[in-house]
Design a protein around this motif. Structure first.
Motif, mmCIF file in Angstrom:
data_model
loop_
_atom_site.group_PDB
_atom_site.id
_atom_site.type_symbol
_atom_site.label_atom_id
_atom_site.label_comp_id
_atom_site.label_asym_id
_atom_site.label_seq_id
_atom_site.Cartn_x
_atom_site.Cartn_y
_atom_site.Cartn_z
ATOM 1 N N GLU A 9 0.802 -11.344 2.115
ATOM 2 C CA GLU A 9 -0.031 -11.876 1.029
ATOM 3 C C GLU A 9 -1.237 -10.987 0.774
ATOM 4 O O GLU A 9 -1.608 -10.749 -0.382
ATOM 5 C CB GLU A 9 -0.479 -13.300 1.350
ATOM 6 N N LYS A 10 -1.836 -10.471 1.838
ATOM 7 C CA LYS A 10 -2.975 -9.562 1.691
ATOM 8 C C LYS A 10 -2.528 -8.284 0.966
ATOM 9 O O LYS A 10 -3.221 -7.801 0.062
ATOM 10 C CB LYS A 10 -3.559 -9.213 3.066
ATOM 11 N N GLY A 11 -1.374 -7.764 1.333
ATOM 12 C CA GLY A 11 -0.842 -6.572 0.686
ATOM 13 C C GLY A 11 -0.591 -6.797 -0.798
ATOM 14 O O GLY A 11 -0.924 -5.945 -1.627
ATOM 15 N N THR A 55 4.322 -4.282 2.760
ATOM 16 C CA THR A 55 3.133 -4.141 3.594
ATOM 17 C C THR A 55 3.550 -4.102 5.053
ATOM 18 O O THR A 55 4.361 -4.926 5.493
ATOM 19 C CB THR A 55 2.168 -5.333 3.362
ATOM 20 N N ARG A 56 3.002 -3.189 5.783
ATOM 21 C CA ARG A 56 3.292 -3.060 7.211
ATOM 22 C C ARG A 56 2.000 -2.817 7.972
ATOM 23 O O ARG A 56 1.050 -2.243 7.449
ATOM 24 C CB ARG A 56 4.265 -1.899 7.478
ATOM 25 N N ALA A 99 3.405 0.585 -1.535
ATOM 26 C CA ALA A 99 3.440 0.547 -0.074
ATOM 27 C C ALA A 99 2.010 0.379 0.433
ATOM 28 O O ALA A 99 1.128 1.152 0.069
ATOM 29 C CB ALA A 99 4.052 1.836 0.471
ATOM 30 N N VAL A 100 1.821 -0.649 1.246
ATOM 31 C CA VAL A 100 0.507 -0.927 1.813
ATOM 32 C C VAL A 100 0.639 -0.818 3.326
ATOM 33 O O VAL A 100 1.464 -1.497 3.941
ATOM 34 C CB VAL A 100 0.004 -2.337 1.419
ATOM 35 N N LEU A 101 -0.164 0.055 3.898
ATOM 36 C CA LEU A 101 -0.117 0.273 5.339
ATOM 37 C C LEU A 101 -1.479 -0.046 5.933
ATOM 38 O O LEU A 101 -2.495 0.520 5.519
ATOM 39 C CB LEU A 101 0.265 1.729 5.636
ATOM 40 N N PHE A 107 -6.813 -0.434 4.690
ATOM 41 C CA PHE A 107 -5.480 -0.463 4.107
ATOM 42 C C PHE A 107 -5.292 0.784 3.246
ATOM 43 O O PHE A 107 -6.149 1.121 2.446
ATOM 44 C CB PHE A 107 -5.299 -1.712 3.238
ATOM 45 N N GLU A 108 -4.162 1.445 3.424
ATOM 46 C CA GLU A 108 -3.799 2.594 2.601
ATOM 47 C C GLU A 108 -2.776 2.103 1.575
ATOM 48 O O GLU A 108 -1.820 1.421 1.936
ATOM 49 C CB GLU A 108 -3.174 3.690 3.458
#
Length: 119
Positions: A9-11, A55-56, A99-101, A107-108
């Motif tokens: 959800e944040k991603g 997201t990971r 893509a959210v890392l 967060f990238e």
């Protein structure tokens, strides 16, 4: 709620904020059709962007975008076809991945346009 759900959800929220800053208008979030769920449907000019957000918390097992498989792509294409037809839209459609890392407390975000062309 499970930690991975909160991270997802944040991603998605970060992806929405990112897209808005880039001039996109968010039309739908978590739009469902049959077995498919489209994370974000956004519009920019004459373009309908269909965005899958991954997201990971680490890239130990691969980059977030590596987790979009052929089955997911097929479901998304079918769902978006229904979306476009049911709303009688005349727009170019593009499938993207954001893509959210998570890297410690940061967060990238990487926006991969036309991402399904690479599969």
């Amino acid at each position: 709620m499970a930690t991975h759900n909160e991270l997802g959800e944040k991603g998605e929220q970060l992806a929405v904020e990112f897209l808005i800053k880039k001039g996109y208008k968010i039309l739908e979030r978590n739009w469902r059709f049959k077995k498919a769920e489209v994370d974000i449907i956004a519009k920019k000019n004459k373009l309908l962007a269909v965005i899958e957000v991954k997201t990971r918390s680490s890239n130990y097992f691969g980059n977030p975008q590596d987790f979009v498989n052929q089955k997911k792509i097929k479901l998304l294409v079918e769902a978006v076809n229904e979306y476009v037809i049911s709303r009688d839209l005349d727009l170019e459609v593009r499938f993207d991945i954001i893509a959210v890392l998570k890297n410690k407390n940061n967060f990238e975000i990487e926006h991969l346009e036309d991402a399904f062309l690479h599969f």
